[in-house]
Design a protein around this motif. Sequence first.
Motif, PDB file in Angstrom:
ATOM      1  N   ILE A 163       0.856  -1.185   0.000  1.00 57.78           N
ATOM      2  CA  ILE A 163       0.000   0.000   0.000  1.00 57.78           C
ATOM      3  C   ILE A 163       0.892   1.234   0.000  1.00 57.78           C
ATOM      4  CG2 ILE A 163      -1.869   1.201   1.189  1.00 57.78           C
ATOM      5  CD1 ILE A 163      -2.243  -1.481   2.798  1.00 57.78           C
ATOM      6  N   SER A 190       0.744   5.815  -0.698  1.00 62.55           N
ATOM      7  CA  SER A 190      -0.079   7.012  -0.855  1.00 62.55           C
ATOM      8  C   SER A 190       0.498   7.950  -1.897  1.00 62.55           C
ATOM      9  CB  SER A 190      -0.167   7.780   0.467  1.00 62.55           C
ATOM     10  OG  SER A 190      -0.824   7.013   1.445  1.00 62.55           O
ATOM     11  N   ARG A 240      -7.562   7.530  -8.382  1.00 62.30           N
ATOM     12  CA  ARG A 240      -7.721   7.755  -6.950  1.00 62.30           C
ATOM     13  C   ARG A 240      -7.289   6.529  -6.140  1.00 62.30           C
ATOM     14  NH1 ARG A 240      -8.454  12.768  -5.308  1.00 62.30           N
ATOM     15  NH2 ARG A 240      -9.496  11.975  -3.482  1.00 62.30           N
ATOM     16  N   TRP A 241      -7.523   5.350  -6.690  1.00 61.94           N
ATOM     17  CA  TRP A 241      -7.101   4.100  -6.061  1.00 61.94           C
ATOM     18  C   TRP A 241      -6.820   3.129  -7.194  1.00 61.94           C
ATOM     19  CZ3 TRP A 241     -10.165   1.310  -1.628  1.00 61.94           C
ATOM     20  CH2 TRP A 241      -9.508   0.133  -1.261  1.00 61.94           C
ATOM     21  N   HIS A 276      -1.570  -1.491  -4.012  1.00 58.55           N
ATOM     22  CA  HIS A 276      -2.627  -0.496  -3.877  1.00 58.55           C
ATOM     23  C   HIS A 276      -1.970   0.882  -3.896  1.00 58.55           C
ATOM     24  CE1 HIS A 276      -5.690  -3.452  -2.542  1.00 58.55           C
ATOM     25  NE2 HIS A 276      -4.651  -4.051  -1.995  1.00 58.55           N
ATOM     26  N   GLN A 304      -2.987   4.516  -3.521  1.00 62.24           N
ATOM     27  CA  GLN A 304      -4.176   5.232  -3.070  1.00 62.24           C
ATOM     28  C   GLN A 304      -3.908   6.710  -2.862  1.00 62.24           C
ATOM     29  OE1 GLN A 304      -4.992   2.745   0.473  1.00 62.24           O
ATOM     30  NE2 GLN A 304      -6.989   2.402  -0.485  1.00 62.24           N
ATOM     31  N   HIS A 305      -4.864   7.520  -3.315  1.00 65.24           N
ATOM     32  CA  HIS A 305      -4.831   8.934  -2.989  1.00 65.24           C
ATOM     33  C   HIS A 305      -4.958   9.042  -1.473  1.00 65.24           C
ATOM     34  CE1 HIS A 305      -5.779  13.205  -3.145  1.00 65.24           C
ATOM     35  NE2 HIS A 305      -5.314  13.172  -4.387  1.00 65.24           N
ATOM     36  N   GLU A 355      -8.439   8.557   0.090  1.00 67.76           N
ATOM     37  CA  GLU A 355      -8.944   7.190   0.020  1.00 67.76           C
ATOM     38  C   GLU A 355      -8.232   6.290   1.022  1.00 67.76           C
ATOM     39  OE1 GLU A 355      -8.987   9.154  -2.511  1.00 67.76           O
ATOM     40  OE2 GLU A 355     -10.937   8.788  -3.409  1.00 67.76           O
ATOM     41  N   ARG A 356      -6.959   6.519   1.186  1.00 69.37           N
ATOM     42  CA  ARG A 356      -6.198   5.707   2.134  1.00 69.37           C
ATOM     43  C   ARG A 356      -6.701   5.915   3.552  1.00 69.37           C
ATOM     44  NH1 ARG A 356       0.025   4.369   2.210  1.00 69.37           N
ATOM     45  NH2 ARG A 356       0.049   2.956   3.979  1.00 69.37           N
ATOM     46  N   TYR A 415     -10.506   4.300   3.711  1.00 72.33           N
ATOM     47  CA  TYR A 415     -10.629   2.849   3.669  1.00 72.33           C
ATOM     48  C   TYR A 415      -9.715   2.136   4.673  1.00 72.33           C
ATOM     49  CZ  TYR A 415     -13.582   3.436  -0.357  1.00 72.33           C
ATOM     50  OH  TYR A 415     -14.610   3.794  -1.185  1.00 72.33           O
TER      51      TYR A 415
END
Length: 117
Positions: A43, A45, A80-81, A92, A94-95, A98-99, A102
Amino acid sequence: MTATELALDLTRLAASAATDKSATNVRAFDVSEQLYITDVFLICSVTSSTQARAVQDAVEDALREHGAKAVRREGAREGRWILLDFTDIVVHVQHVEEREFYSLERLWRDCPEVPVA
């Protein structure tokens, strides 16, 4: 069962590629005991859809050089994701909003964290 060496190597390569494109808060979790479809979730960002696509391209290029190709991509149009499924790992991108919303780290907090430094 723990993540395979291949999955761990791909995770480190993907994390490095994402960091090279200024992705932040890069974390990885060994989800192999909970999921049979993959070994690691990575993950990271980003702050814009442009950066998300740059990270996507960098990760795909880096892993392709090592023989791994994404079998599925989701979310690239919106930026965005972005989800990149390499079978052994799932990335992943993720913006930041969104991070936070979620909170995948919260969902997978019981899984061992994979060092990606």
